[in-house]
Design a protein around this motif. Structure first.
Motif, PDB file in Angstrom:
ATOM      1  N   GLY A 164       0.761  -1.139   0.040  1.00  0.00           N
ATOM      2  CA  GLY A 164       0.012   0.079  -0.011  1.00  0.00           C
ATOM      3  C   GLY A 164       0.847   1.219   0.145  1.00  0.00           C
ATOM      4  N   LEU A 165       0.258   2.424  -0.593  1.00  0.00           N
ATOM      5  CA  LEU A 165       0.972   3.669  -0.332  1.00  0.00           C
ATOM      6  C   LEU A 165       1.129   3.947   0.967  1.00  0.00           C
ATOM      7  CD1 LEU A 165       1.721   6.306  -2.150  1.00  0.00           C
ATOM      8  CD2 LEU A 165      -0.284   7.245  -1.479  1.00  0.00           C
ATOM      9  N   PRO A 166       2.688   4.061   1.368  1.00  0.00           N
ATOM     10  CA  PRO A 166       2.930   4.202   2.798  1.00  0.00           C
ATOM     11  C   PRO A 166       2.274   5.403   3.356  1.00  0.00           C
ATOM     12  CG  PRO A 166       4.966   3.857   1.311  1.00  0.00           C
ATOM     13  CD  PRO A 166       3.867   4.019   0.529  1.00  0.00           C
ATOM     14  N   SER A 167       2.126   6.602   2.620  1.00  0.00           N
ATOM     15  CA  SER A 167       1.383   7.680   3.595  1.00  0.00           C
ATOM     16  C   SER A 167       0.082   7.372   3.848  1.00  0.00           C
ATOM     17  CB  SER A 167       1.499   8.895   2.654  1.00  0.00           C
ATOM     18  OG  SER A 167       0.995   9.012   1.360  1.00  0.00           O
ATOM     19  N   TYR A 168      -0.572   6.523   3.202  1.00  0.00           N
ATOM     20  CA  TYR A 168      -1.884   6.087   3.337  1.00  0.00           C
ATOM     21  C   TYR A 168      -1.982   5.064   4.587  1.00  0.00           C
ATOM     22  CZ  TYR A 168      -6.676   3.981   3.086  1.00  0.00           C
ATOM     23  OH  TYR A 168      -7.981   3.795   3.320  1.00  0.00           O
ATOM     24  N   CYS A 169      -1.237   4.227   4.401  1.00  0.00           N
ATOM     25  CA  CYS A 169      -1.097   3.080   5.543  1.00  0.00           C
ATOM     26  C   CYS A 169      -0.911   3.891   6.679  1.00  0.00           C
ATOM     27  CB  CYS A 169       0.047   2.105   5.107  1.00  0.00           C
ATOM     28  SG  CYS A 169      -0.384   1.171   3.667  1.00  0.00           S
ATOM     29  N   ASN A 170       0.209   4.773   6.736  1.00  0.00           N
ATOM     30  CA  ASN A 170       0.413   5.462   7.955  1.00  0.00           C
ATOM     31  C   ASN A 170      -0.738   6.284   8.433  1.00  0.00           C
ATOM     32  OD1 ASN A 170       3.069   4.724   8.146  1.00  0.00           O
ATOM     33  ND2 ASN A 170       3.952   6.377   6.950  1.00  0.00           N
ATOM     34  N   TRP A 171      -1.520   6.729   7.605  1.00  0.00           N
ATOM     35  CA  TRP A 171      -2.870   7.408   8.076  1.00  0.00           C
ATOM     36  C   TRP A 171      -3.785   6.473   8.628  1.00  0.00           C
ATOM     37  CZ3 TRP A 171      -7.880   6.620   5.960  1.00  0.00           C
ATOM     38  CH2 TRP A 171      -8.914   7.680   6.498  1.00  0.00           C
TER      39      TRP A 171
END
Length: 112
Positions: A95-102
């Motif tokens: 997954g897109l790292p920034s989305y996963c972090n969100w």
């Protein structure tokens, strides 16, 4: 082996739009999920109590973490109108790292 911060997609069918919207809102408000997609109605065909059943259901696609799953499952089972609700989880492998972090940040309170 999974870690508490890994992401899951949880699938759950609901009997109607009203129930689906209420459950989706509750999951997000309780920080058990970062986001819930309420999908268009689907036709389900299944065996229940020795009969072939057909029903129109509204699916939920729930984004959460491994750490939040147990609480999410318990909450959803208690709030859901079905005797045995469909609650199944799939691991998110990429997954897109920034989305996963969100997603992790939005479910952080359940990871304590």
């Amino acid at each position: 082996m999974t870690t508490p911060t890994e992401l899951l997609i949880v699938w759950c069918n609901c009997p109607d739009q009203t129930t689906a919207t209420a459950l989706a809102s509750g999951l997000v408000k309780e920080k058990l999920a970062a986001c819930v997609n309420v999908l268009p109605a689907v036709q389900s065909i299944y065996h229940w109590e020795d009969r072939l059943e057909t029903a129109t259901e509204v699916p939920l696609m729930i984004k959460t973490t491994v750490a939040a799953y147990s609480h999410l499952e318990s909450w959803l089972q208690n709030q859901h109108p079905y005797t045995i609700p469909e609650i199944i989880a799939f691991p998110v492998t990429h997954g897109l790292p920034s989305y996963c972090n969100w997603v992790r940040a939005e479910t952080i309170e359940t990871q304590a």
